[in-house]
Motif scaffolding. Structure first.
Motif, mmCIF file in Angstrom:
data_model
loop_
_atom_site.group_PDB
_atom_site.id
_atom_site.type_symbol
_atom_site.label_atom_id
_atom_site.label_comp_id
_atom_site.label_asym_id
_atom_site.label_seq_id
_atom_site.Cartn_x
_atom_site.Cartn_y
_atom_site.Cartn_z
ATOM 1 N N PRO A 1 0.928 -1.200 -0.037
ATOM 2 C CA PRO A 1 -0.101 -0.020 -0.093
ATOM 3 C C PRO A 1 0.717 1.230 0.017
ATOM 4 O O PRO A 1 0.442 2.355 -0.606
ATOM 5 C CB PRO A 1 -0.912 -0.153 1.332
ATOM 6 C CG PRO A 1 -0.861 -1.562 1.577
ATOM 7 C CD PRO A 1 0.466 -2.023 1.134
ATOM 8 N N GLU A 2 1.899 1.197 0.583
ATOM 9 C CA GLU A 2 2.712 2.316 0.826
ATOM 10 C C GLU A 2 3.421 2.744 -0.710
ATOM 11 O O GLU A 2 3.516 3.943 -1.237
ATOM 12 C CB GLU A 2 4.079 2.163 1.881
ATOM 13 C CG GLU A 2 3.622 1.845 3.158
ATOM 14 C CD GLU A 2 2.884 0.700 3.375
ATOM 15 O OE1 GLU A 2 2.716 0.601 4.498
ATOM 16 O OE2 GLU A 2 3.240 -0.263 2.768
ATOM 17 N N ALA A 3 3.695 1.781 -1.440
ATOM 18 C CA ALA A 3 4.337 1.833 -2.639
ATOM 19 C C ALA A 3 3.073 2.298 -3.689
ATOM 20 O O ALA A 3 3.588 3.515 -4.497
ATOM 21 C CB ALA A 3 4.699 0.759 -3.331
ATOM 22 N N VAL A 4 1.946 2.056 -3.664
ATOM 23 C CA VAL A 4 0.937 2.359 -4.273
ATOM 24 C C VAL A 4 0.591 3.967 -3.921
ATOM 25 O O VAL A 4 0.318 4.993 -5.047
ATOM 26 C CB VAL A 4 -0.495 1.493 -4.192
ATOM 27 C CG1 VAL A 4 -1.743 2.189 -4.615
ATOM 28 C CG2 VAL A 4 -0.156 0.316 -4.507
ATOM 29 N N TYR A 5 0.875 4.220 -2.615
ATOM 30 C CA TYR A 5 0.467 5.804 -2.218
ATOM 31 C C TYR A 5 1.647 6.289 -2.978
ATOM 32 O O TYR A 5 1.229 7.593 -3.667
ATOM 33 C CB TYR A 5 0.737 5.803 -0.933
ATOM 34 C CG TYR A 5 0.742 7.161 -0.128
ATOM 35 C CD1 TYR A 5 0.069 8.057 -0.183
ATOM 36 C CD2 TYR A 5 2.146 7.548 0.225
ATOM 37 C CE1 TYR A 5 0.267 9.537 0.039
ATOM 38 C CE2 TYR A 5 2.344 8.720 0.624
ATOM 39 C CZ TYR A 5 1.292 9.759 0.615
ATOM 40 O OH TYR A 5 1.747 11.004 1.033
#
Length: 200
Positions: free
Chosen positions: A90-94
């Motif tokens: 999720p952090e990468a998607v953000y």
């Protein structure tokens, strides 16, 4: 990002052939496969620039080639689904979303953008906590961005008990079918297009 080159090149031709000032729908195959956008939203001059299998990272990469030359009056974005499906956090998607927003603010600062929440599909239900985390991070970021909104369609895609609604998806349990697009159509008309009556 050469994986998408053939399809992106065809979309560039579509952009060149289309008058400026449309509402651009941009993102992954959920956008690309949306049938008859102009028939469903007859007053907004919709331009479909979705490309199959694309990630949010790919959408950021190709933003200057596809979205900027279209000179849109508004932008509707759906992506992130495939990033998570490929194992991104999720952090990468953000961070991919932030990269796209940096380009949007640089080239199209006054154009309204609406991000459609990453959908809770049956095929990726095992990733639901990552989907929710990515949606929360993007929604929080959008609050501080001018001319941007987060359109959370999660509730409309779930049963009363909080499970995905299988009747909204194709047999692959990932892509929307006609019923799923009808839900999105209604929600977009209500939230973004001043309650415009959409064509069935």
């Amino acid at each position: 990002m050469n994986l998408f080159e053939d399809e992106v090149a065809l979309l560039e031709q579509r952009v060149r052939a289309h008058p400026a000032g449309s509402t651009v729908f941009y993102g992954s195959s959920t956008i690309r496969l949306w049938p008859d956008l102009n028939a469903h939203f007859p007053t907004i001059d919709a331009l479909n620039l979705g490309f199959g299998g694309s990630t949010l990272a790919a959408c950021a990469w190709h933003f200057e080639r596809l979205v900027v030359p279209a000179h849109p009056r508004a932008l509707i974005l759906y992506a992130g689904d495939n990033d998570l499906g490929e194992g991104q956090s999720p952090e990468a998607v953000y961070l991919f979303f932030c990269a796209l927003m940096e380009k949007k603010e640089r080239f199209l600062p006054d154009v309204p953008l609406s991000f459609i929440s990453i959908k809770p599909s049956p095929a990726r239900w095992s990733l639901i906590e990552s989907i929710r985390a990515a949606n929360r991070a993007i929604a929080t970021e959008i609050k501080r961005l001018p001319h941007c909104s987060f359109l959370d369609l999660s509730a409309a895609m779930l049963t009363e008990s909080g499970q995905p609604r299988p009747e909204l998806y194709e047999d692959d349990a990932l892509h929307l079918n006609a019923a799923g697009y009808a839900v999105w159509r209604t929600e977009l008309a209500r939230h973004l297009f001043n309650g415009e009556r959409v064509n069935e």
